[in-house]
Motif scaffolding. Structure first.
Motif, PDB file in Angstrom:
ATOM      1  N   ASP A  63     -16.993 -26.593  20.188  1.00  0.00           N
ATOM      2  CA  ASP A  63     -16.907 -25.841  18.937  1.00  0.00           C
ATOM      3  C   ASP A  63     -16.464 -26.693  17.763  1.00  0.00           C
ATOM      4  O   ASP A  63     -16.577 -26.277  16.616  1.00  0.00           O
ATOM      5  N   LEU A  76     -26.695 -28.220  11.958  1.00  0.00           N
ATOM      6  CA  LEU A  76     -27.083 -27.366  10.837  1.00  0.00           C
ATOM      7  C   LEU A  76     -28.586 -27.156  10.801  1.00  0.00           C
ATOM      8  O   LEU A  76     -29.362 -28.090  11.044  1.00  0.00           O
ATOM      9  N   PRO A  87     -25.053 -23.451  19.893  1.00  0.00           N
ATOM     10  CA  PRO A  87     -23.913 -24.354  19.727  1.00  0.00           C
ATOM     11  C   PRO A  87     -24.170 -25.657  20.497  1.00  0.00           C
ATOM     12  O   PRO A  87     -25.072 -25.741  21.336  1.00  0.00           O
ATOM     13  N   GLU A 111     -20.885 -29.345  15.045  1.00  0.00           N
ATOM     14  CA  GLU A 111     -21.834 -28.349  14.530  1.00  0.00           C
ATOM     15  C   GLU A 111     -23.128 -29.021  14.104  1.00  0.00           C
ATOM     16  O   GLU A 111     -23.129 -30.055  13.444  1.00  0.00           O
TER      17      GLU A 111
END
Length: 184
Positions: free
Chosen positions: A177, A182, A51, A180
């Protein structure tokens, strides 16, 4: 039959942990661009990705204030030997606008090789494992989130190292959170 007799050569695949971060420009886009560039590297595959964390900068005494960093940690496998992996990460940094004028200065992207396999090296060009990784929550916390049972070569389990620092928050590292990255 030997490798020489068959014309085949053994290619050693290395496992590495990389820490990425940046605090200039579009921080998340810069991290994603670094990940995409790593994924485009022949013989390199991204195995896992942590994360995103946001962290206050480490400032040298008397340094100008900086914006907070976004950080992440990823694991890769690659046939590139460590010195060639370093060359590749530095080329990605340069392509993304990294300049090396001020030690610990603000930057668009920073890609640190934290460890490669269980190699130990004091080469000034590439010290392995990274000499300060065990003291940096912005490395240990995201790494722990992705791979809680991993061990930092020569230092111990990352869970124990992170606990010894008082956890991520004790060093101003906060999991984001809402952001993000990828895998390509």
């Amino acid at each position: 039959m030997s490798e020489a007799a068959t014309g085949e050569s053994a290619v050693r695949v290395h496992t590495a942990v990389l820490a990425i971060g940046g605090n200039l420009g579009d921080r998340l886009a810069n991290l994603q661009s670094a990940i995409d560039s790593l994924a485009d590297t022949p013989t390199l595959a991204i195995a896992w990705l942590s994360p995103v964390y946001e962290t206050a900068p480490l400032l040298a005494e008397g340094a100008d204030p900086q914006d907070d960093y976004l950080n992440a940690v990823l694991g890769v496998t690659s046939a590139l030997p460590p010195d060639m992996l370093l060359m590749r990460t530095q080329a990605i940094e340069e392509a993304l606008g990294r300049t090396r004028k001020i030690h610990w200065g603000a930057r668009t992207i920073d890609i640190d090789i934290v460890q490669v396999d269980d190699l130990v090296s004091d080469d000034p060009e590439l010290t392995l494992p990274h000499p300060r990784a065990a003291q940096r929550a912005f490395v240990l916390a995201p790494w722990h989130d992705a791979r809680p049972d991993d061990v930092l070569t020569g230092a111990g389990p990352i869970a124990d190292l992170l606990a010894a620092l008082g956890g991520a928050a004790a060093q101003g590292a906060a999991r984001r959170d809402d952001l993000e990255l990828l895998l390509p």
